[in-house]
Design a protein around this motif. Structure first.
Motif, PDB file in Angstrom:
ATOM      1  N   THR A   1       9.488   9.667   6.078  1.00 20.15           N
ATOM      2  CA  THR A   1       9.930   8.416   6.690  1.00 20.15           C
ATOM      3  C   THR A   1       9.237   7.203   6.065  1.00 20.15           C
ATOM      4  OG1 THR A   1      10.079   9.636   8.755  1.00 20.15           O
ATOM      5  CG2 THR A   1      10.243   7.233   8.914  1.00 20.15           C
ATOM      6  N   HIS A   2       7.899   7.282   5.950  1.00 24.92           N
ATOM      7  CA  HIS A   2       7.139   6.084   5.559  1.00 24.92           C
ATOM      8  C   HIS A   2       6.937   5.934   4.049  1.00 24.92           C
ATOM      9  CE1 HIS A   2       6.175   4.982   9.694  1.00 24.92           C
ATOM     10  NE2 HIS A   2       6.017   6.271   9.916  1.00 24.92           N
ATOM     11  N   VAL A   3       6.833   7.055   3.344  1.00 28.69           N
ATOM     12  CA  VAL A   3       6.675   6.959   1.882  1.00 28.69           C
ATOM     13  C   VAL A   3       7.696   7.888   1.208  1.00 28.69           C
ATOM     14  CG1 VAL A   3       4.277   6.137   1.709  1.00 28.69           C
ATOM     15  CG2 VAL A   3       4.673   8.546   2.095  1.00 28.69           C
ATOM     16  N   PRO A   4       8.986   7.579   1.379  1.00 30.94           N
ATOM     17  CA  PRO A   4      10.031   8.491   0.888  1.00 30.94           C
ATOM     18  C   PRO A   4       9.980   8.716  -0.627  1.00 30.94           C
ATOM     19  CG  PRO A   4      10.978   6.385   1.605  1.00 30.94           C
ATOM     20  CD  PRO A   4       9.551   6.385   2.028  1.00 30.94           C
ATOM     21  N   HIS A   5       9.376   7.757  -1.369  1.00 31.18           N
ATOM     22  CA  HIS A   5       9.320   7.876  -2.830  1.00 31.18           C
ATOM     23  C   HIS A   5       8.200   8.806  -3.289  1.00 31.18           C
ATOM     24  CE1 HIS A   5       6.511   4.839  -1.439  1.00 31.18           C
ATOM     25  NE2 HIS A   5       5.762   5.220  -2.449  1.00 31.18           N
ATOM     26  N   ALA A   6       7.237   9.093  -2.382  1.00 22.46           N
ATOM     27  CA  ALA A   6       6.053   9.875  -2.788  1.00 22.46           C
ATOM     28  C   ALA A   6       6.395  11.359  -2.899  1.00 22.46           C
ATOM     29  CB  ALA A   6       4.929   9.676  -1.783  1.00 22.46           C
ATOM     30  N   ALA A   7       5.739  12.016  -3.866  1.00 22.53           N
ATOM     31  CA  ALA A   7       5.966  13.459  -4.045  1.00 22.53           C
ATOM     32  C   ALA A   7       5.141  14.223  -3.015  1.00 22.53           C
ATOM     33  CB  ALA A   7       5.532  13.863  -5.449  1.00 22.53           C
ATOM     34  N   ILE A   8       5.817  15.029  -2.219  1.00 25.72           N
ATOM     35  CA  ILE A   8       5.088  15.871  -1.266  1.00 25.72           C
ATOM     36  C   ILE A   8       4.662  17.133  -2.005  1.00 25.72           C
ATOM     37  CG2 ILE A   8       5.344  17.292   0.818  1.00 25.72           C
ATOM     38  CD1 ILE A   8       7.071  15.095   1.971  1.00 25.72           C
ATOM     39  N   CYS A   9       3.370  17.436  -1.938  1.00 26.06           N
ATOM     40  CA  CYS A   9       2.834  18.597  -2.643  1.00 26.06           C
ATOM     41  C   CYS A   9       2.378  19.633  -1.627  1.00 26.06           C
ATOM     42  CB  CYS A   9       1.639  18.188  -3.497  1.00 26.06           C
ATOM     43  SG  CYS A   9       2.048  16.907  -4.685  1.00 26.06           S
ATOM     44  N   LEU A  10       2.982  20.810  -1.696  1.00 25.90           N
ATOM     45  CA  LEU A  10       2.620  21.847  -0.727  1.00 25.90           C
ATOM     46  C   LEU A  10       1.523  22.731  -1.309  1.00 25.90           C
ATOM     47  CD1 LEU A  10       6.156  22.643   0.676  1.00 25.90           C
ATOM     48  CD2 LEU A  10       4.394  21.171   1.658  1.00 25.90           C
ATOM     49  N   ASP A  11       0.509  22.925  -0.506  1.00 25.36           N
ATOM     50  CA  ASP A  11      -0.717  23.588  -0.946  1.00 25.36           C
ATOM     51  C   ASP A  11      -0.499  25.016  -1.467  1.00 25.36           C
ATOM     52  OD1 ASP A  11      -3.498  23.687  -1.261  1.00 25.36           O
ATOM     53  OD2 ASP A  11      -3.653  24.869   0.567  1.00 25.36           O
TER      54      ASP A  11
ATOM     55  N   GLY B   1       0.827  -1.206   0.000  1.00 23.24           N
ATOM     56  CA  GLY B   1       0.000   0.000   0.000  1.00 23.24           C
ATOM     57  C   GLY B   1       0.859   1.253   0.000  1.00 23.24           C
ATOM     58  N   ARG B   2       1.920   1.226   0.796  1.00 25.82           N
ATOM     59  CA  ARG B   2       2.808   2.402   0.852  1.00 25.82           C
ATOM     60  C   ARG B   2       3.535   2.598  -0.482  1.00 25.82           C
ATOM     61  NH1 ARG B   2       3.634   0.496   5.948  1.00 25.82           N
ATOM     62  NH2 ARG B   2       5.594  -0.531   5.455  1.00 25.82           N
ATOM     63  N   ALA B   3       3.905   1.470  -1.089  1.00 27.49           N
ATOM     64  CA  ALA B   3       4.609   1.567  -2.372  1.00 27.49           C
ATOM     65  C   ALA B   3       3.725   2.205  -3.435  1.00 27.49           C
ATOM     66  CB  ALA B   3       5.052   0.178  -2.820  1.00 27.49           C
ATOM     67  N   ARG B   4       2.405   2.040  -3.288  1.00 25.55           N
ATOM     68  CA  ARG B   4       1.479   2.590  -4.279  1.00 25.55           C
ATOM     69  C   ARG B   4       1.283   4.095  -4.149  1.00 25.55           C
ATOM     70  NH1 ARG B   4      -1.633  -2.278  -3.929  1.00 25.55           N
ATOM     71  NH2 ARG B   4      -2.642  -1.502  -2.070  1.00 25.55           N
ATOM     72  N   ILE B   5       1.564   4.644  -2.948  1.00 25.17           N
ATOM     73  CA  ILE B   5       1.318   6.078  -2.737  1.00 25.17           C
ATOM     74  C   ILE B   5       2.284   6.896  -3.596  1.00 25.17           C
ATOM     75  CG2 ILE B   5       1.316   7.977  -1.046  1.00 25.17           C
ATOM     76  CD1 ILE B   5      -0.963   6.041  -0.578  1.00 25.17           C
ATOM     77  N   GLU B   6       1.711   7.696  -4.505  1.00 28.87           N
ATOM     78  CA  GLU B   6       2.545   8.498  -5.404  1.00 28.87           C
ATOM     79  C   GLU B   6       2.722   9.918  -4.913  1.00 28.87           C
ATOM     80  OE1 GLU B   6       0.314   8.213  -8.980  1.00 28.87           O
ATOM     81  OE2 GLU B   6       0.802   6.100  -9.266  1.00 28.87           O
ATOM     82  N   ALA B   7       1.708  10.453  -4.268  1.00 32.17           N
ATOM     83  CA  ALA B   7       1.769  11.851  -3.852  1.00 32.17           C
ATOM     84  C   ALA B   7       0.987  12.089  -2.578  1.00 32.17           C
ATOM     85  CB  ALA B   7       1.226  12.741  -4.966  1.00 32.17           C
ATOM     86  N   VAL B   8       1.504  13.008  -1.770  1.00 31.97           N
ATOM     87  CA  VAL B   8       0.824  13.405  -0.535  1.00 31.97           C
ATOM     88  C   VAL B   8       0.749  14.934  -0.521  1.00 31.97           C
ATOM     89  CG1 VAL B   8       0.839  13.276   1.986  1.00 31.97           C
ATOM     90  CG2 VAL B   8       1.954  11.463   0.656  1.00 31.97           C
TER      91      VAL B   8
END
Ligand SMILES: [Zn+2]
Length: 422
Positions: A233-243, A212-219
């Motif tokens: 820490t938990h989804v280092p590969h996911a793109a963090i998107c700042l509002d 499930g974590r591997a599937r997360i692409e963006a937060v």
């Protein structure tokens, strides 16, 4: 004590009418009795074949008993459905279970129609209003909602989430916080946790499992640092998107600081018919507004500021230019932001020099939001919905209740009225 009030001939016709009104599939009405306040309808299943809730059929009856279910009222009468229910020794699930009934969910004490109506109403009004309408207690409505939400949360709703947003949401008049996670693709709330610490969000990410974590692409998230740590820490590969909204808000705050400094320096601007205080008030409004929305007075004030106080005018232009970051073609965004940061750094306006440093630090998150077109506006609208739930229920003393209601109203649970399905 039950009393039959119908004679033999009418009896049969009444049974047919009641059967039609109930509309339970594969069910026959045997008898209708009245008490002072209730109508008790005896029903039976047409088929002799036992169906286990798992779907498997069987002829192996384990035992039988009579049970009652509360149904939706007919006129001013409560309706109670009474039937014999058999237990089946099921080979499929290897357990003894009560047979499947068309009018009620396994283990329920209310009919399906009653449960559906209670949940439909609870989504739209306070539980006490729903209870009054159904002729029951709010505790019963509460229990039915909890059952529905429980079933929903057990399902595999987390199996297909790729892009999520996280935000904090205030409750108890802003004294306490919840962490809410929503799925950008369905618009649904997928998690609600108590508190707004990063470990609350971390716990949710943990619960997704490795796949499930591997599937997360963006937060997506706002600019506060609370949830960023958990995401890296938990989804280092996911793109963090700042509002984006928060980026613009920062620019607005920097402009406000520049405005204060400018006012304190005693620069004079004047508009016919307005006192100096009113003029400055208007100036503040003009600076905050996007350039395209200015009326002639505000345009004139901006022009005066340009001549008499180039610095505040420069600050205003910087704010406007940062807004354009979200309007330029996506492929130009990185360049636009880089140029903006350089210009703000060289502006000599303290608030904007600080903002430039801040934006340089968050550059990746800001650009991710633009490239993936993600903002936290979904969370903002969910937040508004949660405020409505709280108002409707006068502040919610019970946190579990509030969390349940958030899942019911924003978790993608469909509720329909019995009349909608027929
Ligand atoms: Zn079974």
């Amino acid at each position: 004590m039950l009393k039959t009030v119908v004679s033999e001939g009418i009896h049969v016709r009444a049974a047919a009418v009641i059967n039609r009104l109930l509309g339970f599939e594969g069910t026959v009405v045997d008898d209708v009795c009245f008490t002072d306040t209730a109508m008790v309808v005896q029903v039976r299943l047409r088929s002799q074949v036992l169906v286990c809730p798992c779907g498997r059929t069987s002829r192996a009856r384990y035992d039988r008993s009579r049970r009652k279910w509360r149904h939706v009222d007919f006129g001013r009468y409560r309706v109670v459905i009474e039937a014999e229910i058999r237990r089946v020794d099921c080979r499929g699930c290897g357990q003894v279970r009560s047979e499947w009934m068309p009018w009620a969910r396994p283990g329920a004490r209310h009919t399906r129609d009653f449960e559906d109506m209670a949940c439909w109403l609870a989504k739209r009004m306070s539980k006490s209003a729903a209870a009054a309408l159904l002729g029951t207690t709010w505790q019963t409505v509460d229990h039915l909602v909890a059952r529905l939400v429980d079933t929903h949360l057990d399902s595999e709703r987390l199996d297909a989430i790729y892009r999520i947003g996280v935000d904090e949401i205030a409750y108890r008049r802003g004294r306490k916080f919840l962490t809410v996670v929503a799925d950008h693709d369905t618009g649904r709330v997928v998690f609600v946790g108590e508190g707004r610490r990063q470990d609350v969000f971390g716990r949710f990410l943990e619960s997704l499992g490795e796949d499930g974590r591997a599937r997360i692409e963006a937060v997506s998230m706002d600019m506060t640092a609370i949830y960023r740590g958990a995401a890296t820490t938990h989804v280092p590969h996911a793109a963090i998107c700042l509002d984006p909204f928060h980026v613009i808000k920062w620019a607005g705050e920097a402009l406000d600081l520049a405005y204060q400094t400018c006012r304190e320096q005693g620069v004079k601007i004047a508009v016919a018919g307005l006192t100096p205080a009113q003029t400055w008030q208007k100036a503040r409004g003009a600076l905050r507004q996007p350039a395209g929305q200015h009326d002639p007075t505000r345009t004139a004030i901006i022009e005066q500021l340009r001549r008499k106080h180039p610095r505040i005018h420069h600050a205003w232009r910087l704010k406007e230019d940062l807004r354009r970051l979200y309007q330029v073609p996506t492929s130009d965004a990185a360049d636009h932001l880089r140029r903006w940061i350089n210009r703000a750094k060289r502006s000599g306006i303290n608030a904007f020099v600080t903002l430039a440093r801040r934006l340089r630090r968050h550059r990746t998150g800001i650009l991710n939001a633009i490239h993936l077109q993600l903002s936290n506006s979904l969370l903002e609208s969910i937040n508004a919905g949660i405020r409505l739930i709280q108002r409707r229920s006068h502040g919610y003393a019970d946190l579990d209740n509030l969390i349940e209601m958030i899942h019911l109203c924003h978790g993608g649970i469909t509720t329909s009225l019995p009349t909608e399905t027929h």
